[in-house]
Scaffold this active site. Structure first.
Site, PDB file in Angstrom:
ATOM      1  CD  GLU A 273      22.398  19.105 -12.184  1.00  0.00           C
ATOM      2  OE1 GLU A 273      23.496  19.414 -11.677  1.00  0.00           O
ATOM      3  OE2 GLU A 273      22.020  17.925 -12.299  1.00  0.00           O
ATOM      4  CG  HIS A 306      28.262  20.122 -16.976  1.00  0.00           C
ATOM      5  ND1 HIS A 306      28.593  18.912 -17.559  1.00  0.00           N
ATOM      6  CD2 HIS A 306      27.599  19.813 -15.845  1.00  0.00           C
ATOM      7  CE1 HIS A 306      28.151  17.934 -16.796  1.00  0.00           C
ATOM      8  NE2 HIS A 306      27.541  18.445 -15.748  1.00  0.00           N
ATOM      9  CD  GLU A 307      26.727  22.321 -13.240  1.00  0.00           C
ATOM     10  OE1 GLU A 307      25.642  21.723 -13.088  1.00  0.00           O
ATOM     11  OE2 GLU A 307      27.833  21.759 -13.065  1.00  0.00           O
TER      12      GLU A 307
HETATM   13  N1  PHE Z   1      25.108  17.497 -10.671  1.00  0.00           N
HETATM   14  C1  PHE Z   1      26.329  18.246 -10.527  1.00  0.00           C
HETATM   15  C2  PHE Z   1      26.929  18.337 -11.934  1.00  0.00           C
HETATM   16  O1  PHE Z   1      26.601  19.174 -12.676  1.00  0.00           O
HETATM   17  C3  PHE Z   1      27.353  17.633  -9.649  1.00  0.00           C
HETATM   18  C4  PHE Z   1      27.049  17.602  -8.205  1.00  0.00           C
HETATM   19  C5  PHE Z   1      26.575  16.441  -7.619  1.00  0.00           C
HETATM   20  C6  PHE Z   1      27.298  18.704  -7.424  1.00  0.00           C
HETATM   21  C7  PHE Z   1      26.330  16.375  -6.277  1.00  0.00           C
HETATM   22  C8  PHE Z   1      27.069  18.644  -6.077  1.00  0.00           C
HETATM   23  C9  PHE Z   1      26.598  17.494  -5.505  1.00  0.00           C
HETATM   24  O2  PHE Z   1      27.659  17.548 -12.394  1.00  0.00           O
HETATM   25 ZN    ZN Z   2      26.486  17.464 -14.319  1.00  0.00          ZN
END
Ligand code: PHE
Ligand code: ZN
Length: 884
Positions: A273, A306-307
Site C-alpha cells: 500500500e 484492500h491496498e
Molecule cells: N502491507 C501489505 C498488505 O497490504 C502486505 C505486505 C507486507 C506486502 C510486507 C509486502 C511486504 O497487506
Molecule cells: Zn494490508
C-alpha cells in the site's frame, strides 16, 4: 545450524525514537548493478524522548557507504561514526536540528530477497515493509518516524522510460543528450519509510480519473508489462468502485492528485500500500476472461480495494510499532471483506471468509506458531504477517462492531480518523475511540488481542416442556498455547436463534424479563447459563449465527436437527454451517470405520438433505455451490485432531463424494445443464456464481469415476470459453490421472507456455494431483525451463501448492513429500528468507499425524534445522516447530 541465537524483540521494551526525521530528500540514480542513493535528512532530537547525549543509530544493510556529511562537514570513521553489518552510529550528534547527507551504493540485480530495491523482469521496484528501506539507505527504520519526501529518480531512457514515486509529480527532464532522464516527486503527507516506493522501467499503462466527494479530480494509472494493458481494466474498475465505497461507507476521501498501481512479477506477498503508489504482484492485477478465473477476478477486486483502503487505515494513521500490525491489517481486511460483501453476496462472502479463517488461522492458533493478534515478542517481524494478524484481526473488528452496535461503531471509526490522523497509533488508542462512542467498557475485549488460541465453546440446550423453558449452558475453554498456559476468560458475543418446529425464530426472552432483540448473548465468564422462557415447543438452537465470534463450538445435535436447520434456518450462514457440520461429522465417521477396517454405510441421509437444499431455486447459485463443496481433507484432519492418517481421509472424502454424486445423479446432471454458459462472459458475481455451481457439480460427478463422467470433464475442458472452466477441468483431469491427464496437461501447456502467469496453473494442477507419481513429477518440474526458484509465484504454484493443497502426497508415509519441501526451503532460504519461512509453515500440524508420518516429518524438520546458515526467519519457525 545457527550458532548465534537471534534476539527476540519485545513490546514491553518499546521506547520512543531518540531522533525524528522531518524531511527526506532522495536522489536515486538507477543502474542495474550499482545504483547510487544520495539522501539528505533533516534530523532533530525527539522532544518526546530523553534523547540527551544519545548517539544517532541508523539502520542499514547491504549498503556500500561512499560519503557521510553532517551540516556540510565530512564525518570520520571511528572518530565521529561507527559502521556495522546492520547500521551506522553517529556518536555525538548536535543537540539541536541538523542535516545529514549520505551517499550509498546498492546492487538491485543481486537482490533476490525482494526487499529494498530490486529488479523484476527488468523493472526496478521497491518493497520496504516491514524493514526493507534500510537496504536502500541509512535511516531510522521504524514506523513511528514520519517524514515528508522529495524524490528525484534518474535513469537510462531506454531502460526505464517510466519513473514513479510516492505523492505528486513535480518535474521531469532529460539529461546526457536524451540518453538519460529524471523525474521528481513530492509527497506532502508525512509517512514512515516502510511506505516509501520507487519504480522505474518499461511499462504499458491505462489511465482514468476519479472525482472525489468534494469534487477534486484524481488521475489514476495502472502500469503493467507492455502488451498486457487490456488485462488491467478490471483492476482499474475495482479501484474506482473501492474509492467510491470508502467515501460512502466510511466518509473517507482520497488525498493526492494521482494514484498509481504498478504490477511486477517478482513479489514476496500479494501487494503493498505505498502512499499513492501501490505495488502489486502481477497475478493480482492482470485479468481477462480467457486468462483469469472468477476466483482471480474476485481476488483482484478485493486486494485492489484492500491496498486502497490502507490509505486511511495504515497510511494516514499508521502503527506505532510492528506489534500493532493488526491495527492496520486486521482493520483493513475487515474493510475489504465488507466491500466484497456489498459488491457481491454478503452471505457467500461470509462463508468464504470463515472457510479461509478456519483453514489458515485455526491451525496456526493450534500449532507451534500460535501468537496473539497483537504479538508481544518476535524474532523476525516478517514471520508475523499471518492469518492471525490479518484474518483473526478482522474478526476482532467485526466482533467489536457487534458489541458496540453499528451506530457507535461508525461513530468510533469517525473519531479514530479525526483523533489520530497523522499519528502512529496503538490498539489501545483504537479501542478507546469505541469505548467513548458506545460508553462500553472494552477492557475485557482487549484480551482478544493479547491471548493466543481459539476458544472452544461447549454448549448444551435443555428444554423443559412443562415449564416452557430452555436452559442454555455454555462453558468457554481456552486451550493452552506455547508460552501461555493459563488464560483469562474472553468476551464472546454469541448470536443465537431458537428455531421452532415451524421453522420460524422464536422470541428470545430471558427469565429475568430481558428481551434479546439483536439475538446476541454475551459470554464473559468461564461458565454461564441463560434461561429462555415462553417457549411453546422444543426449539432447535442455531448458534453463532453469521459466525459472530472466531471460536470452535460443540453442542450435541442429532442428524435430524442438522437436517432441520439446513432446510429452515433463517440465518443463511448457519444453514450452510449445518450442512458443513453434517458433512464433517459423516466424514469423521467414515474415517473411523476405515481405521477399524470396517466399511461405513454413512452418508445417504446427508446426501438426501443436501439434495433438498440444492433444489431450492430461491437460493442463489453461488450459495448452492458453497453447499455442494464438501469439507476439504484438511478440514477433516483438523476435526480429527490427532493420529491423523491422510490416506484414510482421502479415501473417506472420495467415498462420500461418490455417494453424493450417485444419490443426486439426476439433480446434478440437471443443474449442470441449466447452469451452462449463456452469452458473452461477464466477471460479475451472478455469472460467476453460475459457473461456480456448474463446476462444483462437475467435481462431484467426476468423483464417481465412470467413463461418461470423465468424458464430461474432458468435454468441459475442451469446450471451455473462459479460464474458470478451463482451469477447473484441468485440475480435475490432472487429479484423475492416466491418459486424460497427460492429454489435458499437454494441451494446456502448448496453449499457455508463453504466458508467465497462466502457466502457473499448469504447475499447480500437477502439484496437487493425488496420483502416486506426484512427488517425482514435482521434483522434475523444479528443473523445468519455465520454473524459476527465485520467482515467488513459481515457488508457490509448484512447491507451495504441493505442500499445502495436496495432503495425501505431501504426507506420504515414506516421507518423500516432506523431504522434497525441506530441500526447497533450504535452497530458497539462501537468497529469500521470507519465502522460505512461509513455505516451512506447511509442517505446522505435524504433531497431529499418526506415528509413522510424525517421525518422517520430524526428520525433515530436523534437516532444515541443521541447515548451515539459516536466516532469522527460518530459524524462528523451525525452532518453534521442534520445541517440545
Ligand atoms: N502491507 C501489505 C498488505 O497490504 C502486505 C505486505 C507486507 C506486502 C510486507 C509486502 C511486504 O497487506
Ligand atoms: Zn494490508
Amino acid at each position: 545450524m545457527r550458532t548465534d541465537t537471534p534476539r527476540a524483540i519485545r513490546l514491553k521494551d518499546y521506547r520512543p525514537p531518540a531522533f525524528l526525521i522531518d524531511h527526506v530528500d532522495l536522489d536515486v540514480a538507477l543502474e542495474p548493478a550499482r545504483t547510487r542513493v544520495r539522501a539528505r535528512l533533516t534530523v532533530r532530537p525527539n522532544p518526546g524522548a530523553a534523547a540527551d547525549m544519545e548517539p544517532l543509530r541508523l539502520d542499514g544493510e547491504h549498503l556500500e557507504l561512499d560519503l557521510i556529511r553532517l551540516d556540510g562537514k565530512d564525518l570520520r570513521l571511528g572518530t565521529d561514526y561507527d559502521i556495522s553489518d546492520v547500521g551506522l552510529t553517529i556518536k555525538a550528534p548536535p543537540r539541536g536540528a541538523f542535516r545529514l547527507e549520505t551517499v550509498t551504493y546498492i546492487d538491485p540485480d543481486a537482490n533476490k530477497a525482494l526487499q529494498g530495491l530490486y529488479r523484476s523482469r527488468g523493472v526496478y521496484c521497491t518493497q520496504c515493509e516491514a524493514q526493507g528501506y534500510r537496504r536502500i539507505t541509512y535511516f531510522v527504520d521504524r514506523p513511528d518516524v514520519l517524514s515528508t519526501y522529495r524524490v528525484r529518480i534518474e535513469a537510462d531512457v531506454e531502460q526505464a522510460p517510466v519513473l514513479l514515486s510516492n505523492g505528486n509529480p513535480v518535474e521531469r527532464g532529460t539529461l546526457d543528450r536524451g540518453r538519460r532522464h529524471y523525474a521528481i516527486w513530492h509527497d506532502p503527507h508525512p509517512k514512515p519509510c516502510y511506505l516509501f516506493a520507487l519504480v522505474g522501467g518499461r511499462f504499458g499503462s491505462i489511465a482514468s480519473s476519479f472525482e472525489t466527494m468534494s469534487g477534486r479530480k484524481v488521475d489514476l494509472g495502472v502500469y503493467v508489462e507492455p502488451g498486457l494493458e487490456a488485462r488491467a481494466h478490471w483492476a482499474m474498475d475495482s479501484l474506482k468502485r473501492a474509492m467510491r465505497w470508502d467515501e460512502q461507507r466510511f466518509g473517507r476521501e482520497y488525498d493526492l492528485d494521482v494514484f498509481n498501481i504498478v504490477a511486477v512479477s517478482d513479489f514476496n506477498l500479494g501487494a503493498m500500500e505505498n502512499k499513492g503508489l501501490n505495488i502489486f504482484n502481477d497475478r493480482l492485477i492482470l485479468a481477462s476472461p480467457d486468462t483469469a478465473t472468477d476466483m482471480m477476478f474476485e481476488a483482484i477486486e478485493s486486494v485492489v480495494a484492500h491496498e486502497y483502503f490502507h490509505n486511511w487505515t495504515g497510511n494516514r494513521i499508521t502503527c506505532r510499532d510492528w506489534f500493532q500490525l493488526c491495527l492496520k491489517e486486521g482493520l483493513t481486511v475487515f474493510r475489504d471483506q465488507e466491500f466484497s460483501g456489498d459488491e457481491r453476496s454478503a452471505t457467500v462472502q461470509r462463508i468464504t471468509d470463515v472457510r479461509q479463517l478456519r483453514a489458515h488461522q485455526f491451525p496456526e492458533d493450534a500449532g507451534p506458531m500460535a501468537h496473539p493478534v497483537r504479538p508481544s515478542s518476535y524474532i523476525e517481524i516478517n514471520n508475523f504477517y499471518t492469518a492471525t494478524v490479518y484474518e483473526k484481526g478482522a474478526e476482532l473488528v467485526r466482533m467489536l462492531r457487534t458489541l458496540v452496535g453499528a451506530t457507535a461503531f461508525r461513530a468510533g471509526m469517525d473519531l479514530y480518523f479525526t483523533r489520530h490522523d497523522g499519528d502512529a497509533a496503538t490498539i489501545e488508542q483504537f479501542l478507546d475511540c469505541f469505548a467513548l462512542t458506545s460508553g462500553r467498557d472494552l477492557t475485557q475485549f482487549m484480551t482478544w488481542y493479547e491471548q493466543a488460541g481459539t476458544p472452544q465453546l461447549v454448549c448444551s440446550l435443555a428444554y423443559d416442556a412443562r415449564a416452557r423453558r430452555a436452559e442454555f449452558a455454555v462453558e468457554q475453554v481456552l486451550p493452552p498455547t506455547p508460552g501461555e498456559t493459563r488464560k483469562r476468560p474472553q468476551h464472546i458475543p454469541v448470536k443465537i436463534g431458537l428455531v421452532g418446529p415451524d421453522g420460524r425464530d422464536m422470541p428470545l426472552r430471558l427469565d429475568n424479563g430481558e428481551a434479546i432483540d439483536d439475538g446476541v448473548i454475551h459470554v464473559t465468564r468461564r461458565r454461564q447459563h441463560f434461561t429462555f422462557t415462553g417457549l411453546t415447543a422444543r426449539p432447535v438452537a442455531s448458534l453463532l449465527r453469521g459466525f459472530s465470534a472466531p471460536v470452535n463450538l460443540t453442542i450435541d445435535r442429532t442428524d435430524r436437527d442438522l437436517e432441520f436447520l439446513m432446510a429452515n434456518d433463517s440465518d443463511l450462514f448457519n444453514r450452510w454451517q449445518a450442512a458443513n457440520s453434517y458433512a464433517t461429522r459423516t466424514l469423521v465417521q467414515i474415517v473411523a470405520a476405515l481405521k477399524e477396517g470396517r466399511r461405513s454405510s454413512r452418508g445417504a441421509a446427508y446426501a438426501r438433505a443436501l439434495g433438498a437444499s440444492i433444489r431450492d431455486d430461491k437460493l442463489e447459485p453461488a450459495y448452492r455451490a458453497e453447499l455442494l463443496k464438501l469439507p476439504t481433507q484438511s478440514d477433516i484432519a483438523r476435526e480429527i485432531g490427532r493420529d491423523v492418517d491422510t490416506d484414510h481421509i482421502h479415501r473417506a472424502h472420495r467415498q462420500l463424494s461418490r455417494l453424493v454424486a450417485t444419490t443426486l445423479a439426476a439433480e446434478l446432471a440437471q443443474l449442470y445443464k441449466s447452469m451452462s454458459n449463456k452469452g458473452a462472459f461477464s466477471p460479475d458475481a451472478k455469472s460467476a456464481g453460475r459457473r461456480a455451481l456448474r463446476n462444483a457439480v462437475l467435481t462431484l460427478l467426476v468423483q464417481r469415476g465412470e467413463p461418461k463422467d470423465i468424458a464430461l470433464a474432458v468435454k468441459h475442458f475442451e469446450s471451455a470459453t473462459n479460464m474458470t472452466d478451463e482451469a477447473h477441468a484441468l485440475f480435475l483431469l490432472a487429479a484423475a490421472g492416466g491418459r486424460v491427464r497427460d492429454a489435458a496437461l499437454e494441451r494446456f501447456y502448448e496453449r499457455w507456455r508463453h504466458d508467465h502467469l497462466v502457466i502457473d496453473t499448469w504447475f499447480a494442477a500437477q502439484a496437487i494431483s493425488p496420483q502416486s507419481d506426484t512427488v517425482d513429477r514435482v521434483r522434475a518440474l523444479t528443473t523445468h525451463p519455465l520454473f524459476s526458484i527465485t520467482t515467488p509465484n513459481k515457488v508457490r504454484a509448484l512447491v507451495g501448492n504441493f505442500a499445502t493443497m495436496n495432503p495425501v502426497q505431501f504426507n506420504r508415509p515414506d516421507g518423500t513429500g516432506y523431504q522434497l519441501v525441506a530441500e526447497q526451503v533450504l535452497a530458497i532460504d539462501r537468497f529469500n528468507p521470507q519465502v522460505a519461512a512461509r513455505l516451512l509453515n506447511c509442517y505446522r500440524s505435524w504433531r497431529a499425524l499418526e506415528p509413522t508420518r510424525r517421525r518422517a516429518a520430524r526428520k525433515a524438520l530436523a534437516r532444515v534445522a541443521a541447515g548451515p546458515h539459516l536466516s532469522r526467519d527460518v530459524y524462528e519457525i523451525v525452532s518453534r516447530m521442534l520445541d517440545t
